[in-house]
Design an enzyme around this catalytic site. Structure first.
Site, PDB file in Angstrom:
ATOM      1  CG  HIS A 209      -0.173   0.351   2.500  1.00 38.13           C
ATOM      2  ND1 HIS A 209       0.526  -0.603   3.198  1.00 38.13           N
ATOM      3  CD2 HIS A 209       0.003   1.498   3.185  1.00 38.13           C
ATOM      4  CE1 HIS A 209       1.072  -0.076   4.258  1.00 38.13           C
ATOM      5  NE2 HIS A 209       0.791   1.217   4.283  1.00 38.13           N
TER       6      HIS A 209
HETATM    7  C1  UD1 Z   1      -1.537   6.013   5.425  1.00 37.64           C
HETATM    8  C2  UD1 Z   1      -0.195   6.559   5.894  1.00 37.64           C
HETATM    9  C3  UD1 Z   1       0.871   5.494   5.749  1.00 37.64           C
HETATM   10  C4  UD1 Z   1       0.460   4.214   6.453  1.00 37.64           C
HETATM   11  C5  UD1 Z   1      -0.925   3.775   6.007  1.00 37.64           C
HETATM   12  C6  UD1 Z   1      -1.386   2.620   6.836  1.00 37.64           C
HETATM   13  C7  UD1 Z   1       0.085   8.977   5.521  1.00 37.64           C
HETATM   14  C8  UD1 Z   1       0.733  10.002   4.662  1.00 37.64           C
HETATM   15  N1  UD1 Z   1       0.226   7.704   5.098  1.00 37.64           N
HETATM   16  O1  UD1 Z   1      -1.386   5.698   4.056  1.00 37.64           O
HETATM   17  O2  UD1 Z   1       2.078   5.956   6.330  1.00 37.64           O
HETATM   18  O3  UD1 Z   1       1.397   3.211   6.152  1.00 37.64           O
HETATM   19  O4  UD1 Z   1      -1.859   4.863   6.166  1.00 37.64           O
HETATM   20  O5  UD1 Z   1      -2.353   1.862   6.194  1.00 37.64           O
HETATM   21  O6  UD1 Z   1      -0.512   9.308   6.499  1.00 37.64           O
HETATM   22  N2  UD1 Z   1      -8.843   4.773   1.540  1.00 37.64           N
HETATM   23  C9  UD1 Z   1     -10.104   4.236   1.509  1.00 37.64           C
HETATM   24  N3  UD1 Z   1     -10.641   3.872   2.705  1.00 37.64           N
HETATM   25  C10 UD1 Z   1     -10.013   4.001   3.896  1.00 37.64           C
HETATM   26  C11 UD1 Z   1      -8.726   4.574   3.885  1.00 37.64           C
HETATM   27  C12 UD1 Z   1      -8.149   4.951   2.702  1.00 37.64           C
HETATM   28  O7  UD1 Z   1     -10.725   4.090   0.470  1.00 37.64           O
HETATM   29  O8  UD1 Z   1     -10.570   3.627   4.930  1.00 37.64           O
HETATM   30  C13 UD1 Z   1      -8.241   5.164   0.238  1.00 37.64           C
HETATM   31  C14 UD1 Z   1      -8.634   6.562  -0.215  1.00 37.64           C
HETATM   32  O9  UD1 Z   1      -8.735   6.551  -1.608  1.00 37.64           O
HETATM   33  C15 UD1 Z   1      -7.442   7.384   0.179  1.00 37.64           C
HETATM   34  C16 UD1 Z   1      -6.302   6.395  -0.045  1.00 37.64           C
HETATM   35  O10 UD1 Z   1      -6.828   5.135   0.332  1.00 37.64           O
HETATM   36  O11 UD1 Z   1      -7.299   8.527  -0.586  1.00 37.64           O
HETATM   37  C17 UD1 Z   1      -5.060   6.700   0.756  1.00 37.64           C
HETATM   38  O12 UD1 Z   1      -5.398   6.855   2.136  1.00 37.64           O
HETATM   39  P1  UD1 Z   1      -4.445   7.750   3.074  1.00 37.64           P
HETATM   40  O13 UD1 Z   1      -4.928   7.661   4.457  1.00 37.64           O
HETATM   41  O14 UD1 Z   1      -4.278   9.097   2.472  1.00 37.64           O
HETATM   42  O15 UD1 Z   1      -3.053   7.049   2.925  1.00 37.64           O
HETATM   43  P2  UD1 Z   1      -2.631   5.530   3.119  1.00 37.64           P
HETATM   44  O16 UD1 Z   1      -2.085   5.038   1.829  1.00 37.64           O
HETATM   45  O17 UD1 Z   1      -3.715   4.755   3.756  1.00 37.64           O
HETATM   46  N1  UDP Z   2      -3.104  -5.370   9.115  1.00 36.61           N
HETATM   47  C1  UDP Z   2      -4.361  -5.855   9.427  1.00 36.61           C
HETATM   48  N2  UDP Z   2      -5.183  -6.245   8.403  1.00 36.61           N
HETATM   49  C2  UDP Z   2      -4.802  -6.181   7.101  1.00 36.61           C
HETATM   50  C3  UDP Z   2      -3.507  -5.685   6.798  1.00 36.61           C
HETATM   51  C4  UDP Z   2      -2.690  -5.269   7.825  1.00 36.61           C
HETATM   52  O1  UDP Z   2      -4.731  -5.937  10.601  1.00 36.61           O
HETATM   53  O2  UDP Z   2      -5.603  -6.545   6.231  1.00 36.61           O
HETATM   54  C5  UDP Z   2      -2.229  -4.923  10.209  1.00 36.61           C
HETATM   55  C6  UDP Z   2      -0.823  -5.467  10.204  1.00 36.61           C
HETATM   56  O3  UDP Z   2      -0.772  -6.755  10.781  1.00 36.61           O
HETATM   57  C7  UDP Z   2      -0.091  -4.427  11.015  1.00 36.61           C
HETATM   58  C8  UDP Z   2      -0.786  -3.149  10.630  1.00 36.61           C
HETATM   59  O4  UDP Z   2      -2.027  -3.534  10.056  1.00 36.61           O
HETATM   60  O5  UDP Z   2      -0.289  -4.613  12.409  1.00 36.61           O
HETATM   61  C9  UDP Z   2       0.062  -2.435   9.641  1.00 36.61           C
HETATM   62  O6  UDP Z   2      -0.656  -1.438   9.033  1.00 36.61           O
HETATM   63  P1  UDP Z   2      -0.326  -0.949   7.588  1.00 36.61           P
HETATM   64  O7  UDP Z   2       0.414  -1.990   6.847  1.00 36.61           O
HETATM   65  O8  UDP Z   2      -1.593  -0.456   7.023  1.00 36.61           O
HETATM   66  O9  UDP Z   2       0.568   0.333   7.865  1.00 36.61           O
HETATM   67  P2  UDP Z   2       2.128   0.549   8.133  1.00 36.61           P
HETATM   68  O10 UDP Z   2       2.537  -0.323   9.252  1.00 36.61           O
HETATM   69  O11 UDP Z   2       2.850   0.274   6.870  1.00 36.61           O
HETATM   70  O12 UDP Z   2       2.200   2.001   8.456  1.00 36.61           O
END
Ligand code: UD1
Ligand code: UDP
Length: 358
Positions: A209
């Site tokens: 992601h």
């Molecule tokens: C964010 C964090 C990243 C973290 C990740 C964990 C920032 C800059 N990035 O990235 O460091 O690793 O969360 O998962 O804060 N979206 C949905 N539904 C949701 C959430 C997101 O559809 O519930 C989609 C939307 O299109 C959104 C995109 O995902 O625009 C990105 O979401 P965003 O929270 O901006 O960044 P992440 O890639 O989730």
């Molecule tokens: N995770 C989860 N369900 C999923 C994918 C990830 O519970 O479908 C958990 C994972 O085990 C870890 C956390 O989400 O504890 C990590 O989050 P993510 O990978 O979204 O973000 P990051 O750690 O890269 O910021």
């Protein structure tokens, strides 16, 4: 003693869940400590947010700010304004932020401008790649925090290199260990097999992601091509982040061999980690969880903040190169858990004790 906790993204629910449990335990022992939770709304789908509060018995947020899916500036700015309003009325003794998301930075800025001390859980991590939004968030958050809780010795060393000595007396650095390690110990006995996924033997668990892989479409294409190739011979289960899902759909990438499932709750995720034969991911949290459960992890990034896992041989960095990814996946052996990297499993207790001045 009042703490305001700022959350917004999936990994923060998982990290803060363990700290909230410790706060509740200390309340039960008669400590005068109150936690108020602000959910910024950054993650909002039920399977990216609500499921964690339900399953992990995290106290419900007292405030839900509803800031979602925007550009970095718009998202962070709106969060700062809304968090500020809550902080002005709640007047906490501490604001606690987790990790390196936009919610982390917004919380730290709002609090520090009101002269409320900020506690940063997961301080000191660095990738040294300023192209990553997370690197910007974590450097800025550390610089304005008062309590810097480091999950690893490397994190502590990074802060020393940056001259944390000179940020005193406002800032104090504490080696707490990693709250995710505490969580892994707690949840390993509560985990459960996901329903509706056929699992009858060996599989690789994969997540993708990160912006560095998904904002760059050719990187995503190459990673998916490698995974799809690997999945001809071995099952690859990919609980898919909504960000990546949208891009796969828009670009019609071939994922026909992959077992793509919706994001799962933490109890299912821990089960999937414990029972897989290999983890492949760009996730920060999952890199470590693989290690906690003695699984080898192929890291789909060019660098990592968890460098001790690479130098110890548990994890291997492969970036987005198709051949490297396929080759790394073919070397299949379990890693060996060495708990000294991330503390003793009492990070939450160290953090809460520090905040209440024990
Ligand atoms: C964010 C964090 C990243 C973290 C990740 C964990 C920032 C800059 N990035 O990235 O460091 O690793 O969360 O998962 O804060 N979206 C949905 N539904 C949701 C959430 C997101 O559809 O519930 C989609 C939307 O299109 C959104 C995109 O995902 O625009 C990105 O979401 P965003 O929270 O901006 O960044 P992440 O890639 O989730
Ligand atoms: N995770 C989860 N369900 C999923 C994918 C990830 O519970 O479908 C958990 C994972 O085990 C870890 C956390 O989400 O504890 C990590 O989050 P993510 O990978 O979204 O973000 P990051 O750690 O890269 O910021």
């Amino acid at each position: 003693m009042k703490i305001v906790t700022i959350l917004g993204a999936r990994p923060q629910f998982i990290k803060a869940g363990s700290v909230s449990r410790e706060i509740c335990r200390q309340q039960g022992l008669g400590e005068d400590i109150t936690e108020i939770i602000i959910h910024t709304g950054q993650h909002y789908d039920a399977n990216m947010s609500e499921v964690f509060f339900d399953e992990m018995q995290i106290p419900r947020p007292n405030y839900y700010l509803g800031v979602k899916a925007k550009t970095h500036g718009a998202m962070t700015g709106e969060m700062i304004a809304k968090i500020e309003e809550v902080l002005v009325s709640e007047k906490p003794d501490w604001v606690m932020v987790y990790g390196d998301t936009n919610s982390t930075l917004a919380g730290a800025i709002a609090a520090s401008k009101l002269n409320i001390p900020v506690a940063h859980v997961e301080a000191g991590l660095r990738s040294f790649n300023m192209q990553m939004p997370e690197e910007i968030n974590r450097i800025l958050t550390d610089r304005i925090s008062s309590a810097l809780f480091c999950p690893s010795q490397v994190a502590l060393d990074n802060l020393t290199q940056e001259g944390v000595e000179f940020w005193k007396p406002r800032a104090e650095v504490v080696f707490s260990g990693d709250v995710m390690f505490d969580g892994a110990i707690h949840y390993k006995n509560l985990c459960s097999k996901p329903e509706n996924v056929l699992i009858d033997g060996d599989y690789i668990l994969c997540t993708i992601h990160r912006a560095e892989n998904t904002d760059n479409i050719s990187r995503l294409e190459e990673i998916l091509a490698a995974l799809n190739e690997i999945a001809k011979d071995r099952k690859v289960i990919l609980p898919l982040h909504p960000r990546t899902k949208k891009l796969i759909e828009t670009n019609s990438f071939d994922t026909s061999n992959l077992t793509i499932i919706e994001p799962v709750g933490y109890l299912n995720m821990v089960w999937l980690i414990i029972n897989c034969s290999l983890v492949m991911t760009d996730s920060g949290g999952l890199q470590k969880e693989a290690y906690f459960f003695s699984k080898r992890c192929v890291v789909l990034r060019d660098e990592t903040e968890w460098v001790e896992l690479v130098s110890s041989g548990s994890n291997v960095l492969v970036g987005c190169n198709k051949h490297k990814i396929i080759e790394a996946a073919s070397k299949n052996y379990n890693s060996k858990f060495d708990e000294s990297f991330y503390g003793k499993g009492n990070a939450c207790e160290i953090i809460v004790n520090y905040l209440i001045g024990k």
